[in-house]
Design an enzyme around this catalytic site. Structure first.
Site, PDB file in Angstrom:
ATOM      1  N   ASP A  33       0.855  -1.189   0.000  1.00 12.31           N
ATOM      2  CA  ASP A  33       0.000   0.000   0.000  1.00 12.31           C
ATOM      3  C   ASP A  33       0.887   1.233   0.000  1.00 12.31           C
ATOM      4  OD1 ASP A  33      -2.207   1.764   0.322  1.00 12.31           O
ATOM      5  OD2 ASP A  33      -1.791   1.839   2.475  1.00 12.31           O
ATOM      6  N   GLY A  38       1.149   5.161  -0.029  1.00 10.51           N
ATOM      7  CA  GLY A  38       0.491   6.438   0.184  1.00 10.51           C
ATOM      8  C   GLY A  38       1.432   7.577  -0.150  1.00 10.51           C
ATOM      9  N   ASN A  39       0.970   8.796   0.026  1.00 14.53           N
ATOM     10  CA  ASN A  39       1.797   9.950  -0.299  1.00 14.53           C
ATOM     11  C   ASN A  39       2.993  10.086   0.628  1.00 14.53           C
ATOM     12  OD1 ASN A  39       0.298  11.422  -2.520  1.00 14.53           O
ATOM     13  ND2 ASN A  39      -1.337  11.171  -1.024  1.00 14.53           N
ATOM     14  N   ASN A  80       4.003   7.320   3.246  1.00 11.68           N
ATOM     15  CA  ASN A  80       4.635   6.040   3.543  1.00 11.68           C
ATOM     16  C   ASN A  80       4.155   4.939   2.617  1.00 11.68           C
ATOM     17  OD1 ASN A  80       6.196   6.858   5.860  1.00 11.68           O
ATOM     18  ND2 ASN A  80       4.298   6.928   7.038  1.00 11.68           N
ATOM     19  N   PRO A 135      -7.369   4.387  -5.236  1.00 16.33           N
ATOM     20  CA  PRO A 135      -7.288   2.957  -4.898  1.00 16.33           C
ATOM     21  C   PRO A 135      -7.392   2.691  -3.400  1.00 16.33           C
ATOM     22  CG  PRO A 135      -5.588   3.550  -6.489  1.00 16.33           C
ATOM     23  CD  PRO A 135      -6.213   4.834  -6.036  1.00 16.33           C
ATOM     24  N   ASP A 136      -6.818   3.567  -2.583  1.00 15.39           N
ATOM     25  CA  ASP A 136      -6.878   3.362  -1.132  1.00 15.39           C
ATOM     26  C   ASP A 136      -8.314   3.374  -0.635  1.00 15.39           C
ATOM     27  OD1 ASP A 136      -6.933   6.075  -1.932  1.00 15.39           O
ATOM     28  OD2 ASP A 136      -6.270   6.761   0.048  1.00 15.39           O
ATOM     29  N   ARG A 137      -9.167   4.169  -1.250  1.00 19.95           N
ATOM     30  CA  ARG A 137     -10.553   4.264  -0.816  1.00 19.95           C
ATOM     31  C   ARG A 137     -11.342   3.022  -1.238  1.00 19.95           C
ATOM     32  NH1 ARG A 137     -12.323  10.463  -1.510  1.00 19.95           N
ATOM     33  NH2 ARG A 137     -13.303  10.002   0.499  1.00 19.95           N
ATOM     34  N   ASP A 191     -10.200   7.604   7.579  1.00 18.54           N
ATOM     35  CA  ASP A 191      -8.809   7.186   7.439  1.00 18.54           C
ATOM     36  C   ASP A 191      -7.891   8.394   7.636  1.00 18.54           C
ATOM     37  OD1 ASP A 191      -6.380   6.082   6.797  1.00 18.54           O
ATOM     38  OD2 ASP A 191      -7.018   5.237   4.881  1.00 18.54           O
ATOM     39  N   THR A 209       2.468  28.623  23.390  1.00 19.35           N
ATOM     40  CA  THR A 209       2.221  28.490  21.955  1.00 19.35           C
ATOM     41  C   THR A 209       2.021  27.033  21.542  1.00 19.35           C
ATOM     42  OG1 THR A 209       3.506  30.480  21.502  1.00 19.35           O
ATOM     43  CG2 THR A 209       3.138  28.983  19.664  1.00 19.35           C
TER      44      THR A 209
END
Length: 257
Positions: free
Chosen positions: A6, A8-9, A11, A108-110, A129, A184
């Protein structure tokens, strides 16, 4: 033995499935320049570290980064002597095709999340997710992905805040002890944490109102357990939902090709 990948953007995750369970799950940064040989050196070294023999004979890939798919295909062909299934390509069948606007390409992940969620929990589901983006995937009663929502991811929001405001530091996301920050960092952590709790609650509530039926809310992604501390946001948290969805799609293709 099946290798599920899998990408992703941020990992890329490799999980090895022996037909009954995942033997190991390995994670690396997503880099489109990485070659098939580099992937294999990294993968084989960690497999040896875990004492697992490399006996991969099938591969399935889900990738939201198209540029990495070529080298992952080469990895499967060169080192595992197989032609990988790639979710979203015409030759990869889906158990329940999506019902969205014509000519729309669903990530594809969806699709994988929808397949995994339906296999485990049946229909009428919202999958939240927490990835580079925070996505909400709506799965109908019959298992089809029917649409959803995309919001900026938690870490992406923090990074944007840090880059756009020179006086604001980079902070790690955590649940603050109180809503009102007295420095902060505490102010930023409170804004992000409680802001995303509100975002998830509000969007899921509106989805349920629009669907006019009870739906199960499933959280997945690394930050899902953290945000469940802020409120009862999810009916269940699934840390391996995407990988499970890949095994579901792979099994369906084996049975129907």
């Amino acid at each position: 033995m099946l290798l599920c990948i899998d990408t992703g953007n941020t990992n890329t995750v490799f999980s090895v499935w022996d037909g009954a369970r995942f033997l190991t799950t390995l994670r690396t940064a997503t880099e489109h320049q990485r070659t098939a040989d580099q992937y294999f050196v990294w993968f084989s070294t960690l497999m040896a570290h875990h004492g697992i023999a490399i006996d991969i004979d099938e591969v399935i890939i889900s990738s939201t980064v198209p540029r990495v798919v070529f080298n992952l295909r080469v990895l499967a062909d060169r080192y595992f002597n197989c032609r990988p299934l790639v979710v979203g390509k015409p030759d990869c069948l889906l158990p329940h095709p999506p019902r969205v606007d014509a000519s729309v390409a669903v990530g594809p992940d969806r699709l994988v999340n929808a397949a995994g969620a339906f296999d485990r929990h049946g229909g009428d589901i919202v999958v939240v997710d927490f990835g580079t983006a925070t996505t909400f995937d709506v799965v109908s009663r019959d298992g089809a992905y029917i649409g959803g929502v995309i919001a900026p991811g938690v870490n992406l929001s923090l990074e944007a805040l840090h880059l756009a405001a020179a006086a604001l530091p980079h902070v790690d996301i955590t649940k603050p002890q109180q809503v009102i920050g007295t420095n902060t960092v505490a102010c930023m952590q409170s804004g992000v944490f409680w802001g995303y709790v509100g975002l998830v609650r509000e969007i899921c509530g509106r989805i349920l109102t629009e669907r006019e039926r009870p739906m199960k809310i499933i959280g997945t992604g690394g930050l899902a357990p953290l945000f469940s501390q802020g409120d009862v946001l999810f009916d269940i948290i699934e840390d391996d939902l995407t990988m499970h969805g890949l095994t579901v799609i792979h099994r369906y293709n084996k049975e129907n090709q």
